[in-house]
Design a protein around this motif. Structure first.
Motif, PDB file in Angstrom:
ATOM      1  N   TYR A  33       0.863  -1.177   0.000  1.00 38.77           N
ATOM      2  CA  TYR A  33       0.000   0.000   0.000  1.00 38.77           C
ATOM      3  C   TYR A  33       0.903   1.232   0.000  1.00 38.77           C
ATOM      4  O   TYR A  33       2.073   1.164   0.351  1.00 38.77           O
ATOM      5  CB  TYR A  33      -0.887   0.016   1.234  1.00 38.77           C
ATOM      6  CG  TYR A  33      -2.143  -0.824   1.145  1.00 38.77           C
ATOM      7  CD1 TYR A  33      -2.205  -1.937   0.309  1.00 38.77           C
ATOM      8  CD2 TYR A  33      -3.264  -0.524   1.899  1.00 38.77           C
ATOM      9  CE1 TYR A  33      -3.344  -2.708   0.241  1.00 38.77           C
ATOM     10  CE2 TYR A  33      -4.407  -1.294   1.840  1.00 38.77           C
ATOM     11  CZ  TYR A  33      -4.451  -2.389   1.002  1.00 38.77           C
ATOM     12  OH  TYR A  33      -5.583  -3.153   0.927  1.00 38.77           O
TER      13      TYR A  33
ATOM     14  N   TYR B 162     -17.231   1.265  -3.608  1.00 39.48           N
ATOM     15  CA  TYR B 162     -16.689   2.451  -4.274  1.00 39.48           C
ATOM     16  C   TYR B 162     -17.607   2.908  -5.401  1.00 39.48           C
ATOM     17  O   TYR B 162     -17.770   4.108  -5.640  1.00 39.48           O
ATOM     18  CB  TYR B 162     -15.300   2.128  -4.822  1.00 39.48           C
ATOM     19  CG  TYR B 162     -14.513   3.333  -5.300  1.00 39.48           C
ATOM     20  CD1 TYR B 162     -13.591   3.950  -4.453  1.00 39.48           C
ATOM     21  CD2 TYR B 162     -14.673   3.847  -6.581  1.00 39.48           C
ATOM     22  CE1 TYR B 162     -12.848   5.049  -4.884  1.00 39.48           C
ATOM     23  CE2 TYR B 162     -13.948   4.943  -7.017  1.00 39.48           C
ATOM     24  CZ  TYR B 162     -13.042   5.549  -6.164  1.00 39.48           C
ATOM     25  OH  TYR B 162     -12.320   6.639  -6.590  1.00 39.48           O
TER      26      TYR B 162
ATOM     27  N   TYR C 279     -12.049  -0.375  -3.054  1.00 41.92           N
ATOM     28  CA  TYR C 279     -12.754  -0.872  -1.875  1.00 41.92           C
ATOM     29  C   TYR C 279     -14.222  -1.113  -2.212  1.00 41.92           C
ATOM     30  O   TYR C 279     -14.835  -0.352  -2.959  1.00 41.92           O
ATOM     31  CB  TYR C 279     -12.603   0.145  -0.736  1.00 41.92           C
ATOM     32  CG  TYR C 279     -13.444  -0.129   0.481  1.00 41.92           C
ATOM     33  CD1 TYR C 279     -13.360  -1.351   1.142  1.00 41.92           C
ATOM     34  CD2 TYR C 279     -14.325   0.829   0.965  1.00 41.92           C
ATOM     35  CE1 TYR C 279     -14.120  -1.600   2.264  1.00 41.92           C
ATOM     36  CE2 TYR C 279     -15.096   0.591   2.086  1.00 41.92           C
ATOM     37  CZ  TYR C 279     -14.990  -0.628   2.738  1.00 41.92           C
ATOM     38  OH  TYR C 279     -15.758  -0.875   3.844  1.00 41.92           O
TER      39      TYR C 279
ATOM     40  N   THR D 276     -10.012   3.046   1.351  1.00 43.27           N
ATOM     41  CA  THR D 276     -10.057   1.701   1.931  1.00 43.27           C
ATOM     42  C   THR D 276     -11.160   1.706   2.980  1.00 43.27           C
ATOM     43  O   THR D 276     -11.887   2.693   3.141  1.00 43.27           O
ATOM     44  CB  THR D 276      -8.726   1.291   2.585  1.00 43.27           C
ATOM     45  OG1 THR D 276      -8.549   2.022   3.817  1.00 43.27           O
ATOM     46  CG2 THR D 276      -7.539   1.559   1.664  1.00 43.27           C
TER      47      THR D 276
ATOM     48  N   TRP E  83      -4.666   2.802  -3.903  1.00 41.53           N
ATOM     49  CA  TRP E  83      -6.063   2.687  -3.473  1.00 41.53           C
ATOM     50  C   TRP E  83      -6.605   4.087  -3.202  1.00 41.53           C
ATOM     51  O   TRP E  83      -6.090   4.783  -2.322  1.00 41.53           O
ATOM     52  CB  TRP E  83      -6.168   1.846  -2.205  1.00 41.53           C
ATOM     53  CG  TRP E  83      -5.842   0.399  -2.397  1.00 41.53           C
ATOM     54  CD1 TRP E  83      -4.617  -0.145  -2.700  1.00 41.53           C
ATOM     55  CD2 TRP E  83      -6.748  -0.695  -2.304  1.00 41.53           C
ATOM     56  NE1 TRP E  83      -4.708  -1.507  -2.799  1.00 41.53           N
ATOM     57  CE2 TRP E  83      -6.011  -1.879  -2.553  1.00 41.53           C
ATOM     58  CE3 TRP E  83      -8.109  -0.799  -2.026  1.00 41.53           C
ATOM     59  CZ2 TRP E  83      -6.592  -3.136  -2.544  1.00 41.53           C
ATOM     60  CZ3 TRP E  83      -8.691  -2.055  -2.008  1.00 41.53           C
ATOM     61  CH2 TRP E  83      -7.940  -3.212  -2.271  1.00 41.53           C
TER      62      TRP E  83
ATOM     63  N   TYR F 292      -3.682  -1.468  -8.805  1.00 44.95           N
ATOM     64  CA  TYR F 292      -4.520  -0.572  -8.025  1.00 44.95           C
ATOM     65  C   TYR F 292      -5.634  -1.377  -7.377  1.00 44.95           C
ATOM     66  O   TYR F 292      -5.848  -2.546  -7.699  1.00 44.95           O
ATOM     67  CB  TYR F 292      -5.080   0.555  -8.898  1.00 44.95           C
ATOM     68  CG  TYR F 292      -6.375   0.270  -9.634  1.00 44.95           C
ATOM     69  CD1 TYR F 292      -7.503   1.056  -9.401  1.00 44.95           C
ATOM     70  CD2 TYR F 292      -6.475  -0.747 -10.573  1.00 44.95           C
ATOM     71  CE1 TYR F 292      -8.691   0.823 -10.080  1.00 44.95           C
ATOM     72  CE2 TYR F 292      -7.653  -0.982 -11.264  1.00 44.95           C
ATOM     73  CZ  TYR F 292      -8.770  -0.194 -11.016  1.00 44.95           C
ATOM     74  OH  TYR F 292      -9.940  -0.431 -11.690  1.00 44.95           O
ATOM     75  N   GLY F 293      -6.317  -0.754  -6.422  1.00 43.09           N
ATOM     76  CA  GLY F 293      -7.380  -1.469  -5.717  1.00 43.09           C
ATOM     77  C   GLY F 293      -8.584  -0.580  -5.494  1.00 43.09           C
ATOM     78  O   GLY F 293      -8.470   0.637  -5.358  1.00 43.09           O
TER      79      GLY F 293
ATOM     80  N   SER G 258       0.774  -0.374  -4.802  1.00 45.12           N
ATOM     81  CA  SER G 258      -0.633  -0.605  -5.098  1.00 45.12           C
ATOM     82  C   SER G 258      -1.396   0.640  -4.674  1.00 45.12           C
ATOM     83  O   SER G 258      -1.356   1.026  -3.506  1.00 45.12           O
ATOM     84  CB  SER G 258      -1.152  -1.839  -4.341  1.00 45.12           C
ATOM     85  OG  SER G 258      -2.485  -2.135  -4.717  1.00 45.12           O
TER      86      SER G 258
END
Length: 341
Positions: free
Chosen positions: A112, A183, A180, A147, A144, A177-178, A142
């Motif tokens: 992260y 989103y 949550y 979160t 985000w 990438y992430g 990564s």
């Protein structure tokens, strides 16, 4: 705690100490004390990890690994890798830069990052340049936008425009990438006194009634589902976005608008060049000029090209200097595929 009370830290009154990562307190988590019986704890954690591996888990997201001995993670990751080198370890460590770098060096393949708090153009350019430099040899960032316990003021008050552009930048500026859960629904209301979503999964089971947002549902068109799906399609189709070090930043007259490109030649010799122009101000539509470094795109200074927007499907003839209009009244981000004449 019953079988091995020595594995935990007890207070003077005999109670078990809960976990803390100042300023946060985790009163539902009891941290392991590695000082009392390191051999026994190492063996037990390794046994538990193997249970999950045997059930098909190939990626472990480790919460706050910086609060445990670095030597432990180095041993665990290496020991697992002797049998399963395909296992990936993601460090969820929002801590000081030196420790984040150390975790990458001792084996965590992904990390992260500070992306959630980098909102200005100069911040993003400086940070991504750092990640794509020498640190790229051992860190895999990564990105985000949010979160379960990070909801910055930018996301609280930026509206859907902020949520679209932060997802688009995260999806194109680094390879990983992430997003949550939830989103898509722009869940922007914060818990009073904290920068996190109110009533999130830490506190209750959430039934988001996804069917309401499907075609024909009462909330049709109120979800970013289609936008995120398109971002993932673009990532899949463009190998230039699979790399970290191939980024070039280009000058834009407006300090609120950022432009960067990624270029790569595939194993088949195919050229893939993607240009991203993003208005980082979610509250205003901005008009400005973008000045491209054409040689960095594989072109001569006098050459032009077809700029095909992968979000809208529009196309324009572009050269070294190009006018753009981006923001809440149009789209906040151009994701452009370079097509030669």
């Amino acid at each position: 705690m019953t079988s091995h009370p020595e594995w935990f830290t007890t207070r003077a009154d005999g109670s078990i100490a809960y976990a803390e990562n100042p300023p946060k307190k985790y009163q539902d988590i009891y941290p392991v004390n590695f000082d009392n019986d390191p051999a026994g704890i190492y063996a037990e954690v390794r046994r538990v990890i193997q249970v999950w591996i045997d059930h098909g888990v190939t990626l472990f997201r480790v919460d706050n690994p910086h609060t445990k001995p670095v030597e432990f993670w180095q041993w665990l990751i290496q020991d697992v890798a002797t049998e399963r080198p395909d296992i990936i370890w993601l460090a969820e460590a929002f801590t000081k830069p030196a420790m984040m770098h150390t975790l990458g060096k001792i084996g965590f393949q992904q990390s992260y990052t500070y992306y959630a708090w980098r909102n200005q153009k100069w911040e993003l350019e400086e940070y991504v340049s750092e990640l794509a430099g020498d640190a790229a040899a051992y860190m895999r960032p990564s990105f985000w936008p949010t979160t379960h316990d990070i909801l910055t003021p930018y996301m609280q008050y930026g509206g859907p425009t902020a949520w679209k552009l932060r997802a688009a930048v995260a999806a194109t500026i680094v390879p990983t990438y992430g997003i949550y859960t939830g989103y898509e629904l722009v869940e922007h209301v914060a818990r009073p006194g904290a920068e996190e979503q109110i009533d999130n999964e830490k506190y209750e089971f959430k039934d988001r009634r996804w069917m309401d947002y499907e075609p024909g549902g009462p909330k049709e068109g109120q979800s970013l589902h289609g936008y995120l799906k398109r971002l993932n399609e673009i990532r899949r189709d463009h190998p230039a976005l699979h790399w970290l070090r191939n980024i070039t930043f280009h000058h834009v007259d407006d300090e609120n608008v950022m432009c960067y490109s990624k270029a790569v030649k595939t194993g088949e010799g195919r050229e893939d060049v993607v240009i991203v122009v993003a208005n980082l101000d979610p509250h205003a539509t901005r008009e400005t000029w973008v000045h491209l470094d054409l040689p960095a795109l594989g072109l001569e200074w006098h050459e032009g090209f077809v700029a095909h927007d992968l979000i809208t499907g529009d196309s324009w003839h572009w050269g070294a200097h190009n006018f753009v209009r981006l923001g809440k009244d149009t789209e906040p981000v151009h994701i452009i595929e370079l097509r030669r004449f």
